[in-house]
Design a protein around this motif. Structure first.
Motif, PDB file in Angstrom:
ATOM      1  N   SER A  97       0.858  -1.174   0.000  1.00  0.00           N
ATOM      2  CA  SER A  97       0.000   0.000   0.000  1.00  0.00           C
ATOM      3  C   SER A  97       0.898   1.230   0.000  1.00  0.00           C
ATOM      4  N   LEU A  98       0.603   2.191  -0.860  1.00  0.00           N
ATOM      5  CA  LEU A  98       1.393   3.405  -0.937  1.00  0.00           C
ATOM      6  C   LEU A  98       0.640   4.534  -0.259  1.00  0.00           C
ATOM      7  N   THR A  99       1.343   5.300   0.575  1.00  0.00           N
ATOM      8  CA  THR A  99       0.735   6.393   1.319  1.00  0.00           C
ATOM      9  C   THR A  99       1.497   7.683   1.086  1.00  0.00           C
ATOM     10  N   LEU A 100       0.756   8.754   0.830  1.00  0.00           N
ATOM     11  CA  LEU A 100       1.328  10.098   0.733  1.00  0.00           C
ATOM     12  C   LEU A 100       1.072  10.793   2.067  1.00  0.00           C
ATOM     13  N   ASN A 101       2.111  11.351   2.685  1.00  0.00           N
ATOM     14  CA  ASN A 101       1.941  11.982   3.984  1.00  0.00           C
ATOM     15  C   ASN A 101       1.324  13.378   3.864  1.00  0.00           C
ATOM     16  N   VAL A 102       0.976  13.943   4.997  1.00  0.00           N
ATOM     17  CA  VAL A 102       0.308  15.242   5.024  1.00  0.00           C
ATOM     18  C   VAL A 102       1.203  16.344   4.460  1.00  0.00           C
ATOM     19  N   GLY A 103       2.506  16.239   4.649  1.00  0.00           N
ATOM     20  CA  GLY A 103       3.421  17.230   4.076  1.00  0.00           C
ATOM     21  C   GLY A 103       3.349  17.249   2.561  1.00  0.00           C
ATOM     22  N   THR A 104       3.283  16.076   1.957  1.00  0.00           N
ATOM     23  CA  THR A 104       3.175  15.957   0.506  1.00  0.00           C
ATOM     24  C   THR A 104       1.823  16.482   0.023  1.00  0.00           C
ATOM     25  N   ILE A 105       0.771  16.102   0.723  1.00  0.00           N
ATOM     26  CA  ILE A 105      -0.585  16.521   0.344  1.00  0.00           C
ATOM     27  C   ILE A 105      -0.703  18.042   0.354  1.00  0.00           C
ATOM     28  N   ARG A 106      -0.165  18.661   1.395  1.00  0.00           N
ATOM     29  CA  ARG A 106      -0.258  20.121   1.502  1.00  0.00           C
ATOM     30  C   ARG A 106       0.677  20.835   0.529  1.00  0.00           C
ATOM     31  N   ALA A 107       1.911  20.370   0.418  1.00  0.00           N
ATOM     32  CA  ALA A 107       2.897  21.045  -0.429  1.00  0.00           C
ATOM     33  C   ALA A 107       2.474  21.068  -1.896  1.00  0.00           C
ATOM     34  N   TYR A 108       1.841  19.987  -2.341  1.00  0.00           N
ATOM     35  CA  TYR A 108       1.481  19.872  -3.750  1.00  0.00           C
ATOM     36  C   TYR A 108      -0.025  19.944  -3.992  1.00  0.00           C
ATOM     37  N   LYS A 109      -0.785  20.333  -2.964  1.00  0.00           N
ATOM     38  CA  LYS A 109      -2.238  20.534  -3.072  1.00  0.00           C
ATOM     39  C   LYS A 109      -2.949  19.331  -3.701  1.00  0.00           C
ATOM     40  N   ILE A 110      -2.631  18.142  -3.185  1.00  0.00           N
ATOM     41  CA  ILE A 110      -3.161  16.903  -3.746  1.00  0.00           C
ATOM     42  C   ILE A 110      -4.576  16.606  -3.266  1.00  0.00           C
ATOM     43  N   ARG A 111      -4.991  17.217  -2.177  1.00  0.00           N
ATOM     44  CA  ARG A 111      -6.313  16.944  -1.608  1.00  0.00           C
ATOM     45  C   ARG A 111      -7.441  17.155  -2.616  1.00  0.00           C
ATOM     46  N   GLU A 112      -7.242  18.025  -3.577  1.00  0.00           N
ATOM     47  CA  GLU A 112      -8.297  18.339  -4.558  1.00  0.00           C
ATOM     48  C   GLU A 112      -8.407  17.318  -5.689  1.00  0.00           C
ATOM     49  N   TYR A 113      -7.499  16.340  -5.729  1.00  0.00           N
ATOM     50  CA  TYR A 113      -7.509  15.337  -6.795  1.00  0.00           C
ATOM     51  C   TYR A 113      -8.119  14.019  -6.315  1.00  0.00           C
ATOM     52  N   HIS A 114      -8.635  13.224  -7.274  1.00  0.00           N
ATOM     53  CA  HIS A 114      -9.285  11.956  -6.938  1.00  0.00           C
ATOM     54  C   HIS A 114      -8.651  10.740  -7.606  1.00  0.00           C
ATOM     55  N   PHE A 115      -7.812  10.996  -8.615  1.00  0.00           N
ATOM     56  CA  PHE A 115      -7.190   9.906  -9.371  1.00  0.00           C
ATOM     57  C   PHE A 115      -5.733  10.250  -9.664  1.00  0.00           C
ATOM     58  N   VAL A 116      -4.995   9.230 -10.077  1.00  0.00           N
ATOM     59  CA  VAL A 116      -3.583   9.431 -10.393  1.00  0.00           C
ATOM     60  C   VAL A 116      -3.178   8.503 -11.537  1.00  0.00           C
ATOM     61  N   ASN A 117      -2.342   9.018 -12.436  1.00  0.00           N
ATOM     62  CA  ASN A 117      -1.658   8.179 -13.412  1.00  0.00           C
ATOM     63  C   ASN A 117      -0.259   7.944 -12.865  1.00  0.00           C
ATOM     64  N   ILE A 118       0.227   6.720 -12.974  1.00  0.00           N
ATOM     65  CA  ILE A 118       1.532   6.368 -12.438  1.00  0.00           C
ATOM     66  C   ILE A 118       2.477   6.064 -13.599  1.00  0.00           C
ATOM     67  N   TYR A 119       3.670   6.610 -13.525  1.00  0.00           N
ATOM     68  CA  TYR A 119       4.703   6.421 -14.541  1.00  0.00           C
ATOM     69  C   TYR A 119       5.934   5.805 -13.885  1.00  0.00           C
ATOM     70  N   TYR A 120       6.710   5.059 -14.681  1.00  0.00           N
ATOM     71  CA  TYR A 120       7.931   4.449 -14.157  1.00  0.00           C
ATOM     72  C   TYR A 120       9.056   4.570 -15.178  1.00  0.00           C
ATOM     73  N   HIS A 121      10.229   4.954 -14.716  1.00  0.00           N
ATOM     74  CA  HIS A 121      11.431   5.039 -15.537  1.00  0.00           C
ATOM     75  C   HIS A 121      12.361   3.926 -15.073  1.00  0.00           C
ATOM     76  N   GLU A 122      12.422   2.842 -15.848  1.00  0.00           N
ATOM     77  CA  GLU A 122      13.180   1.654 -15.419  1.00  0.00           C
ATOM     78  C   GLU A 122      14.669   1.919 -15.256  1.00  0.00           C
TER      79      GLU A 122
END
Length: 134
Positions: A26-51
């Protein structure tokens, strides 16, 4: 001086922007990340990976897209979490213990990024002593 009520429940005193992947994937974003990047307003995410660099990138979205993953806000609204099992299995990235990573905005791509090859060193907890000293 008398007692003072601590009324700052839920405020971030650890302002580091951190993502945690626990041993149950399970991946968790902490409150510092949520506030710094204003993530609370979003509901979905696309995930990218650079091998080559082992970096993971997030693009946060208001609306669901074909390959997006739903974000879940904790009840106290201090963390956002998502299942990360499919991603880890697809890229054959097994974690046998909880790991934390520093999150930063990649200016070139615009993604929020963390480097899986650079977990943070987290001090281990000492075993509780049997004495109850304060």
């Amino acid at each position: 001086m008398g007692f003072e009520l601590f009324d700052h429940i839920g405020e971030a005193y650890n302002i580091k922007t951190i993502v945690t992947i626990n041993k149950y994937n399970s991946l968790t974003l902490n409150v510092g990340t949520i506030r710094a990047y204003k993530i609370r307003e979003y509901h979905f995410v696309n995930i990218y990976y650079h091998e080559d660099t082992r970096k993971v990138g997030f693009k946060f979205l208001q609306d669901k897209e074909e390959h997006s993953l739903a974000l879940t806000m904790s009840k106290n609204q201090c963390t956002i979490y998502m299942s990360f099992t499919g991603f880890l299995k697809y890229y054959n990235l097994e974690l046998n213990k909880t790991r934390k990573y520093l999150v930063m905005k990649d200016e070139e791509s615009g993604l929020l990024v963390f480097d899986m090859s650079r977990p943070l060193k987290v001090p281990t907890r000492k075993k509780k002593s049997t004495s109850r000293e304060i």
